[in-house]
Scaffold this motif. Structure first.
Motif, PDB file in Angstrom:
ATOM      1  N   ALA A  40       0.698  -1.224  -0.083  1.00 32.84           N
ATOM      2  CA  ALA A  40      -0.043  -0.066   0.009  1.00 32.84           C
ATOM      3  C   ALA A  40       0.763   1.102  -0.104  1.00 32.84           C
ATOM      4  O   ALA A  40       0.523   2.297  -0.844  1.00 32.84           O
ATOM      5  N   THR A  41       1.886   1.234   0.710  1.00 30.99           N
ATOM      6  CA  THR A  41       2.814   2.300   0.768  1.00 30.99           C
ATOM      7  C   THR A  41       3.548   2.664  -0.565  1.00 30.99           C
ATOM      8  O   THR A  41       3.706   3.669  -0.888  1.00 30.99           O
ATOM      9  N   VAL A  42       3.991   1.776  -1.356  1.00 33.79           N
ATOM     10  CA  VAL A  42       4.467   1.662  -2.416  1.00 33.79           C
ATOM     11  C   VAL A  42       3.458   2.338  -3.412  1.00 33.79           C
ATOM     12  O   VAL A  42       3.862   3.242  -4.161  1.00 33.79           O
TER      13      VAL A  42
ATOM     14  N   ALA B  38       4.121   5.837  -5.404  1.00 30.73           N
ATOM     15  CA  ALA B  38       4.091   5.922  -6.883  1.00 30.73           C
ATOM     16  C   ALA B  38       3.238   6.775  -7.410  1.00 30.73           C
ATOM     17  O   ALA B  38       3.266   7.575  -8.441  1.00 30.73           O
ATOM     18  N   ARG B  39       1.852   6.572  -6.869  1.00 30.19           N
ATOM     19  CA  ARG B  39       0.757   7.489  -7.417  1.00 30.19           C
ATOM     20  C   ARG B  39       0.946   8.948  -7.314  1.00 30.19           C
ATOM     21  O   ARG B  39       0.432   9.785  -8.136  1.00 30.19           O
ATOM     22  N   ASN B  40       1.674   9.229  -6.185  1.00 24.51           N
ATOM     23  CA  ASN B  40       2.188  10.471  -6.207  1.00 24.51           C
ATOM     24  C   ASN B  40       3.332  11.057  -6.763  1.00 24.51           C
ATOM     25  O   ASN B  40       4.014  12.087  -6.293  1.00 24.51           O
ATOM     26  N   ARG B  41       3.852   9.983  -7.404  1.00 27.91           N
ATOM     27  CA  ARG B  41       5.116  10.314  -8.327  1.00 27.91           C
ATOM     28  C   ARG B  41       6.348  10.615  -7.682  1.00 27.91           C
ATOM     29  O   ARG B  41       7.165  11.355  -8.003  1.00 27.91           O
TER      30      ARG B  41
ATOM     31  N   ASP C 256       7.002   2.964  -9.926  1.00 30.42           N
ATOM     32  CA  ASP C 256       6.253   1.933  -9.444  1.00 30.42           C
ATOM     33  C   ASP C 256       7.375   0.900  -9.155  1.00 30.42           C
ATOM     34  O   ASP C 256       8.277   0.765  -9.966  1.00 30.42           O
ATOM     35  N   LEU C 257       7.266   0.202  -8.168  1.00 18.69           N
ATOM     36  CA  LEU C 257       7.944  -1.209  -7.705  1.00 18.69           C
ATOM     37  C   LEU C 257       7.055  -2.435  -7.915  1.00 18.69           C
ATOM     38  O   LEU C 257       5.808  -2.585  -7.415  1.00 18.69           O
ATOM     39  N   ILE C 258       7.841  -3.538  -8.243  1.00 15.59           N
ATOM     40  CA  ILE C 258       7.327  -4.716  -8.035  1.00 15.59           C
ATOM     41  C   ILE C 258       7.829  -5.170  -6.571  1.00 15.59           C
ATOM     42  O   ILE C 258       8.720  -5.224  -6.356  1.00 15.59           O
ATOM     43  N   VAL C 259       6.759  -5.456  -5.743  1.00 13.63           N
ATOM     44  CA  VAL C 259       7.174  -5.849  -4.223  1.00 13.63           C
ATOM     45  C   VAL C 259       7.233  -7.616  -4.111  1.00 13.63           C
ATOM     46  O   VAL C 259       5.942  -8.063  -4.564  1.00 13.63           O
ATOM     47  N   VAL C 260       7.958  -7.938  -3.748  1.00 12.51           N
ATOM     48  CA  VAL C 260       8.332  -9.522  -3.567  1.00 12.51           C
ATOM     49  C   VAL C 260       8.223  -9.729  -2.139  1.00 12.51           C
ATOM     50  O   VAL C 260       9.450  -9.345  -1.477  1.00 12.51           O
ATOM     51  N   GLY C 261       7.433 -10.349  -1.315  1.00 15.69           N
ATOM     52  CA  GLY C 261       7.384 -10.579   0.171  1.00 15.69           C
ATOM     53  C   GLY C 261       7.617 -11.989   0.312  1.00 15.69           C
ATOM     54  O   GLY C 261       6.990 -13.039  -0.343  1.00 15.69           O
ATOM     55  N   ILE C 262       8.695 -12.333   1.191  1.00 13.87           N
ATOM     56  CA  ILE C 262       8.903 -13.829   1.538  1.00 13.87           C
ATOM     57  C   ILE C 262       8.384 -14.396   2.854  1.00 13.87           C
ATOM     58  O   ILE C 262       8.784 -13.806   3.807  1.00 13.87           O
TER      59      ILE C 262
ATOM     60  N   LEU D 201       6.207   0.391   9.213  1.00 12.17           N
ATOM     61  CA  LEU D 201       5.652   1.321   8.301  1.00 12.17           C
ATOM     62  C   LEU D 201       6.087   2.516   7.891  1.00 12.17           C
ATOM     63  O   LEU D 201       6.467   2.818   6.848  1.00 12.17           O
ATOM     64  N   ARG D 202       6.440   3.272   8.920  1.00 11.55           N
ATOM     65  CA  ARG D 202       7.044   4.441   8.798  1.00 11.55           C
ATOM     66  C   ARG D 202       8.612   4.328   8.402  1.00 11.55           C
ATOM     67  O   ARG D 202       9.067   5.272   7.542  1.00 11.55           O
TER      68      ARG D 202
END
Length: 359
Positions: free
Chosen positions: A53-55, A59-62, A66-72, A234-235
């Protein structure tokens, strides 16, 4: 499909001898020739949702690309995230044995030789990679950054226990910075309102980073006194991503007046980050649309830039056709519409535009 968090993928790891589940989030607008950097993070069960959500927000606010997020996700967290077999003191000061600790390098082998090749084969990934980890994951982020410099361009280390195993990772970091050029790389480290074992290690890492004599290396730190060991993640991710991509934000006021500045801006961003970045099609389209209300010359310039950057986009050609049609230049408009129709055969909307031109 894991609907809340993107796509759930299960990989059979020969290196780890087990199945591993990862969550993958690919933003809208990324695909085909449009690729994005990769953010790899630990503890996906708890950290993936808010980071994704943070990404998207940034990104929406430039502020970032854009990032591809990969969580393990975890199977044996202590094993995978710690770089050596060691014990650790608990909140009462007692030394607690961690018998499965010390598997970080094998886990990094999994990331390097199994996970990332899969991601880059299946998803539109750029080779610019960021690693983010919390607690033991923060320790791993620092360990990975200094022992495998080719693997990640940047790291976000959140509340890592840097005193682990007689300061092992701090010693690794000193060796790395003494012997390597870290130009183009970036690191962001944080700590919250925590025990001395965390804050002392944080201060020692800062002292080390501040002593690095390398103009091309960037680092920043943040203390979050209103957050504890869990809540600061988060922060930390939000601030860390903004720091890593500092300077990415486009100065839209100046760019609207001089479209060529957009190309110059992303050339500077690419030089700073050591990887080729370009404005998204969505961004160029937005600039073209805004310009159309004030300056058709600028709108055409952005439209032509969009065609150059995204040659497979028939919509970019349609936009230019519409601009020239509004200017009553039938020949120019027809040329763009015909090119668009070649890319999108059978598109009735484009045929209607051509019919309206007559002739």
């Amino acid at each position: 499909v894991y609907k809340r968090q993107g796509e759930r993928v299960t990989l059979t790891s020969e290196l780890l001898g087990e199945e591993r589940t990862v969550f993958v989030s690919v933003p809208d607008g990324v695909g085909g020739d449009v690729r994005a950097p990769v953010l790899v993070l630990t503890d996906a069960e708890t950290q993936f949702d808010h980071t994704r959500a943070t990404v998207r927000f940034l990104a929406r606010n430039r502020l970032i690309p854009d990032l591809i997020v990969v969580g393990i996700t975890n199977t044996d967290r202590t094993r995978d995230l710690t770089p050596s077999r060691a014990a650790m003191r608990n909140a009462d000061g007692e030394l607690v044995e961690l018998p499965t600790s010390g598997g970080a390098d094998r886990f990094l082998d999994f990331i390097e030789t199994e996970l990332l090749p899969f991601i880059e084969a299946e998803y539109p990934a750029l080779p610019y990679r960021i690693f983010a980890g919390h607690s033991f994951g923060g320790l791993l982020a620092t360990h990975a950054f200094v022992t495998r410099p080719e693997l990640f361009s940047a790291a976000i280390s959140v509340s890592g226990p840097m005193l682990w195993d007689v300061r092992l990772v701090l010693r690794e970091a000193r060796t790395y910075f003494d012997d390597h050029d870290a130009a183009g790389r970036a690191m962001f480290v944080t700590v919250g309102d925590e025990r001395d074992v965390m804050t002392d290690g944080f201060e020692e890492l800062l002292d080390l980073l501040e002593s690095v004599d390398d103009d091309g290396f960037r680092f920043a730190s943040r203390v979050f006194p209103d957050d504890d060991h869990g809540s600061l993640v988060l922060r930390s991710h939000e601030r860390g991503l903004r720091f890593i991509f500092d300077g990415y934000r486009v100065p839209f006021g100046r760019v609207m007046s001089e479209p060529r500045l957009l190309t110059e801006h992303f050339r500077d961003v690419s030089e700073r980050l050591g990887e080729t970045f370009q404005p998204s099609e969505r961004m160029v389209q937005m600039l073209a649309q805004f310009s159309l209300q004030q300056d058709t010359t600028a709108a055409i310039a952005f439209g032509e830039m969009r065609v150059e950057l995204y040659p497979e986009s028939y919509r970019a050609l349609v936009f230019l056709g519409d601009v020239w049609a509004d200017k009553d230049d039938v020949e120019q408009a027809r040329g763009y519409y015909e090119q668009a129709l070649e890319m999108s055969p059978g598109n009735d909307a484009i045929r209607e535009k051509l019919d309206e031109l007559g002739g």
